[in-house]
Design a protein around this motif. Structure first.
Motif, PDB file in Angstrom:
ATOM      1  N   MET A 100       3.066  11.586   4.966  1.00 27.38           N
ATOM      2  CA  MET A 100       3.985  12.720   4.883  1.00 27.38           C
ATOM      3  C   MET A 100       3.548  13.682   3.780  1.00 27.38           C
ATOM      4  N   LEU A 101       3.461  14.961   4.141  1.00 24.50           N
ATOM      5  CA  LEU A 101       3.037  15.977   3.186  1.00 24.50           C
ATOM      6  C   LEU A 101       3.924  17.215   3.304  1.00 24.50           C
ATOM      7  N   PRO A 102       4.137  17.925   2.187  1.00 23.09           N
ATOM      8  CA  PRO A 102       4.951  19.147   2.230  1.00 23.09           C
ATOM      9  C   PRO A 102       4.261  20.241   3.048  1.00 23.09           C
ATOM     10  N   VAL A 103       5.058  20.987   3.794  1.00 24.76           N
ATOM     11  CA  VAL A 103       4.549  22.060   4.646  1.00 24.76           C
ATOM     12  C   VAL A 103       4.580  23.389   3.887  1.00 24.76           C
ATOM     13  N   ASP A 141      10.752  23.160   1.943  1.00 24.11           N
ATOM     14  CA  ASP A 141      11.846  23.066   2.916  1.00 24.11           C
ATOM     15  C   ASP A 141      11.540  22.079   4.038  1.00 24.11           C
ATOM     16  N   GLN A 142      10.238  21.916   4.333  1.00 22.13           N
ATOM     17  CA  GLN A 142       9.857  21.041   5.437  1.00 22.13           C
ATOM     18  C   GLN A 142       8.784  20.037   5.013  1.00 22.13           C
ATOM     19  N   LEU A 143       8.805  18.892   5.673  1.00 21.95           N
ATOM     20  CA  LEU A 143       7.758  17.896   5.530  1.00 21.95           C
ATOM     21  C   LEU A 143       7.082  17.697   6.878  1.00 21.95           C
ATOM     22  N   ALA A 144       5.815  17.341   6.836  1.00 24.20           N
ATOM     23  CA  ALA A 144       5.063  17.027   8.052  1.00 24.20           C
ATOM     24  C   ALA A 144       4.661  15.565   8.004  1.00 24.20           C
ATOM     25  N   ALA A 145       5.019  14.818   9.041  1.00 20.96           N
ATOM     26  CA  ALA A 145       4.640  13.413   9.152  1.00 20.96           C
ATOM     27  C   ALA A 145       3.612  13.273  10.264  1.00 20.96           C
ATOM     28  N   VAL A 146       2.514  12.582   9.975  1.00 18.09           N
ATOM     29  CA  VAL A 146       1.509  12.320  11.006  1.00 18.09           C
ATOM     30  C   VAL A 146       2.126  11.382  12.046  1.00 18.09           C
ATOM     31  N   GLN A 165       0.841  -1.191   0.000  1.00 17.85           N
ATOM     32  CA  GLN A 165       0.000   0.000   0.000  1.00 17.85           C
ATOM     33  C   GLN A 165       0.882   1.249   0.000  1.00 17.85           C
ATOM     34  N   VAL A 166       0.297   2.365  -0.428  1.00 11.58           N
ATOM     35  CA  VAL A 166       0.966   3.668  -0.352  1.00 11.58           C
ATOM     36  C   VAL A 166       0.010   4.663   0.304  1.00 11.58           C
ATOM     37  N   LEU A 167       0.590   5.650   0.987  1.00 11.41           N
ATOM     38  CA  LEU A 167      -0.198   6.616   1.744  1.00 11.41           C
ATOM     39  C   LEU A 167      -0.427   7.888   0.929  1.00 11.41           C
ATOM     40  N   TYR A 168      -1.373   8.668   1.389  1.00  9.40           N
ATOM     41  CA  TYR A 168      -1.755   9.928   0.750  1.00  9.40           C
ATOM     42  C   TYR A 168      -0.530  10.813   0.514  1.00  9.40           C
ATOM     43  N   GLY A 169      -0.366  11.240  -0.732  1.00  3.67           N
ATOM     44  CA  GLY A 169       0.749  12.119  -1.077  1.00  3.67           C
ATOM     45  C   GLY A 169       2.033  11.420  -1.431  1.00  3.67           C
ATOM     46  N   ASP A 170       2.096  10.096  -1.261  1.00  2.00           N
ATOM     47  CA  ASP A 170       3.317   9.360  -1.600  1.00  2.00           C
ATOM     48  C   ASP A 170       3.556   9.391  -3.110  1.00  2.00           C
ATOM     49  N   PHE A 217      -4.485  22.269   2.542  1.00  2.00           N
ATOM     50  CA  PHE A 217      -5.372  21.915   3.644  1.00  2.00           C
ATOM     51  C   PHE A 217      -4.615  22.052   4.958  1.00  2.00           C
ATOM     52  N   VAL A 218      -5.294  21.728   6.039  1.00  3.61           N
ATOM     53  CA  VAL A 218      -4.756  21.995   7.370  1.00  3.61           C
ATOM     54  C   VAL A 218      -4.740  20.714   8.203  1.00  3.61           C
ATOM     55  N   LEU A 219      -3.689  20.558   8.994  1.00  3.72           N
ATOM     56  CA  LEU A 219      -3.601  19.501   9.998  1.00  3.72           C
ATOM     57  C   LEU A 219      -3.263  20.130  11.346  1.00  3.72           C
ATOM     58  N   PRO A 220      -3.727  19.543  12.456  1.00  2.00           N
ATOM     59  CA  PRO A 220      -3.338  20.069  13.765  1.00  2.00           C
ATOM     60  C   PRO A 220      -1.853  19.849  14.012  1.00  2.00           C
ATOM     61  N   THR A 221      -1.151  20.889  14.376  1.00  2.00           N
ATOM     62  CA  THR A 221       0.297  20.807  14.552  1.00  2.00           C
ATOM     63  C   THR A 221       0.678  19.765  15.591  1.00  2.00           C
ATOM     64  N   GLU A 222      -0.141  19.601  16.623  1.00  2.00           N
ATOM     65  CA  GLU A 222       0.166  18.638  17.681  1.00  2.00           C
ATOM     66  C   GLU A 222       0.158  17.196  17.182  1.00  2.00           C
ATOM     67  N   ALA A 223      -0.443  16.956  16.004  1.00  2.00           N
ATOM     68  CA  ALA A 223      -0.500  15.608  15.441  1.00  2.00           C
ATOM     69  C   ALA A 223       0.675  15.306  14.526  1.00  2.00           C
ATOM     70  N   LEU A 224       1.603  16.275  14.399  1.00  3.12           N
ATOM     71  CA  LEU A 224       2.632  16.170  13.379  1.00  3.12           C
ATOM     72  C   LEU A 224       4.042  16.182  13.951  1.00  3.12           C
ATOM     73  N   HIS A 225       4.927  15.544  13.211  1.00  2.00           N
ATOM     74  CA  HIS A 225       6.362  15.721  13.397  1.00  2.00           C
ATOM     75  C   HIS A 225       6.858  16.448  12.161  1.00  2.00           C
ATOM     76  N   ILE A 226       7.311  17.673  12.335  1.00  2.00           N
ATOM     77  CA  ILE A 226       7.760  18.498  11.212  1.00  2.00           C
ATOM     78  C   ILE A 226       9.282  18.488  11.189  1.00  2.00           C
ATOM     79  N   PHE A 227       9.844  18.219  10.013  1.00  7.10           N
ATOM     80  CA  PHE A 227      11.292  18.055   9.914  1.00  7.10           C
ATOM     81  C   PHE A 227      11.799  18.611   8.582  1.00  7.10           C
ATOM     82  N   PRO A 228      13.093  18.922   8.493  1.00  9.03           N
ATOM     83  CA  PRO A 228      13.658  19.443   7.250  1.00  9.03           C
ATOM     84  C   PRO A 228      13.624  18.378   6.141  1.00  9.03           C
ATOM     85  N   THR A 229      13.112  18.740   4.994  1.00  7.82           N
ATOM     86  CA  THR A 229      13.000  17.792   3.892  1.00  7.82           C
ATOM     87  C   THR A 229      14.358  17.232   3.500  1.00  7.82           C
TER      88      THR A 229
END
Length: 319
Positions: free
Chosen positions: A149-152, A121-126, A68-73, A169-181
């Motif tokens: 994982m989606l681009p920020v 510059d950044q990606l957000a991982a749920v 399987q692949v996830l949304y945005g992959d 679209f929007v995700l709650p920041t508390e649900a994410l790990h944001i890191f340098p791409t």
């Protein structure tokens, strides 16, 4: 991780446009009962929950599902047949194709996007079990899996704007790990690999599963490593051929354990994550949920055939 993904992809490129896209062996592998899993939008909860034990088992026994692949992959389309696309998945290494894991996805579950949009510059991982993708007005749009994982585009302490196949679209920041791409997720140690998937105990096994709607054994191992900055192969057989060999008397939490039929001498059929103190965290089989078990006295004790380590402690160089 996923650094190599963009190098081989054309511009524009194709990405997954549903919460989870199942990769089928052939276009005809999908059945009428799989409608909720091959639609757009998908309803993975509904699909999995309405499959009987026999119907779920057939995904494996009849060789219907690959991965399987996830949304945005990102995926690479190699052929189109009627309403289906044959793809390879660069982020899922496999001996089946040096470009990435191969298989078939309904064309309507993919979308063409500009490559530059995915190179922020950044990606957000749920980082939670699930997270709701929302519109700017707070309307729930799509339930996303762990490690999607989606681009920020922008982020503050409450809300993070992400670029998706369907726009901003929007995700709650508390649900994410944001890191340098460019750097990827900071690499974790073995204990952190265990902790990453420990919360999924009791989640039902799902053949080919690569999401928090249901993992198979190697999918769980893959997700645990992905969450800690390591890209490993998709399938247990390939996972057993990589990493650093570990002696059974030197196991540490986060190491992968491999099991083979005929008391370890036959074909390899399972992988679990060493939990420490003679225990294993694993997704066992259709009809059972993710669990932590003691190996002693089980069939797994007799079938244990290999162990591999992909992680390393901070400051150490990988093997």
């Amino acid at each position: 991780m996923i650094n190599q993904t963009f190098e081989q992809l054309p511009d524009p490129m194709w990405v997954t446009a549903v919460q989870v896209a199942t990769v089928w062996t052939e276009p005809q592998s999908a059945r009428d009962i799989d409608a909720a899993g091959i639609s757009n939008p998908t309803d993975i909860d509904d699909w999995i929950n309405h499959l009987s034990y026999e119907e779920s088992l057939a995904l494996c026994n009849e060789n219907r599902v690959q991965t399987q692949v996830l949304y945005g992959d990102p995926v690479e389309i190699t052929a189109v047949k009627d309403d289906w696309a044959h793809v390879v998945i660069p982020s899922q290494p496999s001996h089946k194709d040096e470009r990435g894991y191969p298989g078939w996805i309904p064309l309507k579950q993919l979308k063409k996007v500009a490559k530059k949009d995915w190179q922020t510059d950044q990606l957000a991982a749920v980082k939670l079990d699930k997270a709701w993708l929302e519109s700017e007005t707070g309307e729930k749009v799509m339930k996303l899996s762990y490690m999607t994982m989606l681009p920020v585009k922008s982020s503050d302490s409450l809300r993070t704007q992400v670029i998706t196949p369907h726009g901003i679209f929007v995700l709650p920041t508390e649900a994410l790990h944001i890191f340098p791409t460019e750097k990827g997720i900071t690499k974790g140690n073995g204990n952190e690999i265990v902790k990453a998937v420990e919360p999924f105990q009791t989640l039902d096994y799902f053949w080919g599963g690569m999401s928090s709607f249901g993992y198979d054994c190697s999918g769980l191992a893959y997700a645990a490593h992905k969450a800690n900055g390591y890209q490993i192969a998709r399938d247990a057989g390939d996972q057993a051929n990589g990493g650093e060999p570990v002696k059974f008397n030197q196991l540490q939490p986060g190491d992968l354990l491999f099991f083979a039929y005929e008391e370890g001498k036959g074909s390899l059929h399972h992988v679990g994550i060493y939990y420490g103190h003679g225990r294993m965290l694993h997704s066992p089989q259709t009809g059972k949920g993710i669990e932590i078990i003691t190996l002693a006295g089980t069939k797994y004790e007799k079938e244990l055939c290999a162990a591999r380590r992909y992680w390393h402690n901070e400051g150490e160089q990988p093997a």
